[in-house]
Design an enzyme around this catalytic site. Structure first.
Site, PDB file in Angstrom:
ATOM      1  N   ASP A 117       0.863  -1.194   0.000  1.00 29.78           N
ATOM      2  CA  ASP A 117       0.000   0.000   0.000  1.00 29.78           C
ATOM      3  C   ASP A 117       0.885   1.225   0.000  1.00 29.78           C
ATOM      4  O   ASP A 117       1.975   1.200   0.570  1.00 29.78           O
ATOM      5  CB  ASP A 117      -0.879   0.021   1.261  1.00 29.78           C
ATOM      6  N   ASP A 135      -7.189  -1.214  -4.579  1.00 32.33           N
ATOM      7  CA  ASP A 135      -8.260  -0.816  -3.662  1.00 32.33           C
ATOM      8  C   ASP A 135      -9.119   0.266  -4.285  1.00 32.33           C
ATOM      9  O   ASP A 135     -10.350   0.257  -4.142  1.00 32.33           O
ATOM     10  CB  ASP A 135      -7.676  -0.295  -2.342  1.00 32.33           C
TER      11      ASP A 135
HETATM   12  C1  LIG Z   1     -11.001  -1.833  -1.045  1.00 30.97           C
HETATM   13  C2  LIG Z   1     -11.349  -3.204  -0.528  1.00 30.97           C
HETATM   14  C3  LIG Z   1     -10.198  -3.786   0.298  1.00 30.97           C
HETATM   15  C4  LIG Z   1      -9.437  -4.840  -0.510  1.00 30.97           C
HETATM   16  O1  LIG Z   1     -10.314  -5.951  -0.812  1.00 30.97           O
HETATM   17  C5  LIG Z   1      -9.837  -6.971  -1.590  1.00 30.97           C
HETATM   18  O2  LIG Z   1      -8.666  -7.124  -1.853  1.00 30.97           O
HETATM   19  C6  LIG Z   1     -10.914  -7.894  -2.132  1.00 30.97           C
HETATM   20  C7  LIG Z   1     -10.364  -8.952  -3.068  1.00 30.97           C
HETATM   21  C8  LIG Z   1     -11.792  -8.581  -1.084  1.00 30.97           C
HETATM   22  C9  LIG Z   1     -11.093  -9.027   0.191  1.00 30.97           C
HETATM   23  C10 LIG Z   1     -10.353 -10.298  -0.019  1.00 30.97           C
HETATM   24  C11 LIG Z   1     -12.141  -9.200   1.281  1.00 30.97           C
HETATM   25  C12 LIG Z   1     -12.965  -7.955   1.449  1.00 30.97           C
HETATM   26  C13 LIG Z   1     -13.338  -7.774   2.896  1.00 30.97           C
HETATM   27  C14 LIG Z   1     -14.294  -6.606   3.029  1.00 30.97           C
HETATM   28  C15 LIG Z   1     -13.604  -5.300   3.038  1.00 30.97           C
HETATM   29  O3  LIG Z   1     -12.392  -5.201   2.998  1.00 30.97           O
HETATM   30  C16 LIG Z   1     -14.480  -4.084   3.061  1.00 30.97           C
HETATM   31  C17 LIG Z   1     -13.955  -3.025   2.126  1.00 30.97           C
HETATM   32  C18 LIG Z   1     -14.758  -1.765   2.125  1.00 30.97           C
HETATM   33  C19 LIG Z   1     -14.143  -0.748   1.180  1.00 30.97           C
HETATM   34  C20 LIG Z   1     -15.207  -0.296   0.174  1.00 30.97           C
HETATM   35  C21 LIG Z   1     -15.146  -1.031  -1.108  1.00 30.97           C
HETATM   36  C22 LIG Z   1     -13.618   0.436   1.904  1.00 30.97           C
HETATM   37  C23 LIG Z   1     -12.367   1.007   1.666  1.00 30.97           C
HETATM   38  C24 LIG Z   1     -11.152   0.417   2.090  1.00 30.97           C
HETATM   39  C25 LIG Z   1      -9.939   1.082   1.993  1.00 30.97           C
HETATM   40  C26 LIG Z   1      -9.672   2.226   1.032  1.00 30.97           C
HETATM   41  O4  LIG Z   1      -9.734   1.784  -0.270  1.00 30.97           O
HETATM   42  C27 LIG Z   1      -9.643   2.851  -1.192  1.00 30.97           C
HETATM   43  C28 LIG Z   1      -8.805   0.720   2.864  1.00 30.97           C
HETATM   44  C29 LIG Z   1      -7.832  -0.204   2.190  1.00 30.97           C
HETATM   45  C30 LIG Z   1      -6.604  -0.390   3.073  1.00 30.97           C
HETATM   46  O5  LIG Z   1      -7.000  -0.921   4.339  1.00 30.97           O
HETATM   47  C31 LIG Z   1      -5.571  -1.315   2.440  1.00 30.97           C
HETATM   48  O6  LIG Z   1      -4.494  -1.523   3.343  1.00 30.97           O
HETATM   49  C32 LIG Z   1      -6.197  -2.643   2.084  1.00 30.97           C
HETATM   50  C33 LIG Z   1      -5.202  -3.566   1.375  1.00 30.97           C
HETATM   51  O7  LIG Z   1      -4.648  -2.894   0.240  1.00 30.97           O
HETATM   52  C34 LIG Z   1      -5.902  -4.862   0.936  1.00 30.97           C
HETATM   53  N1  LIG Z   1      -7.103  -4.573   0.171  1.00 30.97           N
HETATM   54  C35 LIG Z   1      -8.252  -5.295   0.317  1.00 30.97           C
HETATM   55  O8  LIG Z   1      -8.354  -6.252   1.061  1.00 30.97           O
END
Ligand SMILES: CCC[C@@H]1OC(=O)[C@@H](C)C[C@H](C)CCCCC(=O)CCC[C@@H](CC)/C=C\C=C(/COC)CC[C@@H](O)[C@@H](O)C[C@H](O)CNC1=O
Length: 159
Positions: A117, A135
């Site tokens: 990230d 993300d």
């Molecule tokens: C964006 C989904 C997260 C992403 O899901 C993914 O990979 C996909 C494949 C699905 C996961 C396996 C499981 C989802 C669990 C549900 C969840 O997570 C609810 C999400 C809400 C979301 C609205 C959609 C808000 C916003 C988040 C953030 C800001 O995003 C702009 C914070 C990102 C930072 O915490 C960063 O460290 C995260 C790191 O990069 C890993 N990323 C993940 O797990």
């Protein structure tokens, strides 16, 4: 062909995926962990960060869970594209962005068991979690699908 626009959507997916992997690669190789480069004062910085969990660091280290969820999400997205996105370019782009984001973080989890990230923004003085291109694609994709279904309402079956 026109109804599903497979070729243009594949190009969008590959561009988002390449942008995600390239930015992660540059941050991982050109910056040391924790290093921060301010871009817009204190509001936007590039901070080298790793996360072995999902949003807000939930489910830290649960790689098997993430592999299963990601594969299920991808299969669902393909199925949903074929059944609901016919002739609906907004939904097609939304689903394509979700796929690109899920694959982008999936590659990191498979290779490193954690995600790179680097986008560090200070929103309304709340230190929002550091995120990446994948993300952003996931979030934009979610917003586009919600708009499509609840605002334009074209997600409904044409009468
Ligand atoms: C964006 C989904 C997260 C992403 O899901 C993914 O990979 C996909 C494949 C699905 C996961 C396996 C499981 C989802 C669990 C549900 C969840 O997570 C609810 C999400 C809400 C979301 C609205 C959609 C808000 C916003 C988040 C953030 C800001 O995003 C702009 C914070 C990102 C930072 O915490 C960063 O460290 C995260 C790191 O990069 C890993 N990323 C993940 O797990």
């Amino acid at each position: 062909m026109k109804q599903y626009r497979i070729v243009p959507m594949t190009i969008v997916l590959l561009i988002v995926l390449a942008l995600d992997q390239l930015t992660k690669y540059l941050v991982a190789t050109q910056m040391s962990l924790g290093e921060s480069i301010p871009l817009l004062g204190e509001f936007l910085s590039i901070t080298s960060h790793r996360n072995s969990g999902a949003a807000w660091g939930i489910f830290q280290g649960r790689m098997l869970f993430f592999y299963i969820i990601t594969v299920v999400v991808l299969i669902f997205l393909v199925y949903f594209y074929k059944s609901e996105a016919r002739d609906n370019w907004m939904m097609q782009i939304g689903i394509t962005l979700l796929m690109a984001g899920a694959i982008g973080n999936f590659i990191d989890r498979l290779l490193f068991q954690e995600v790179v990230d680097f986008v560090d923004i200070l929103i309304f003085n709340y230190d929002f979690p550091i995120f990446n291109v994948a993300d952003s694609a996931l979030t934009v994709g979610v917003v586009m699908l919600l708009l499509e279904v609840f605002v334009t309402g074209r997600g409904k079956k044409q009468i």
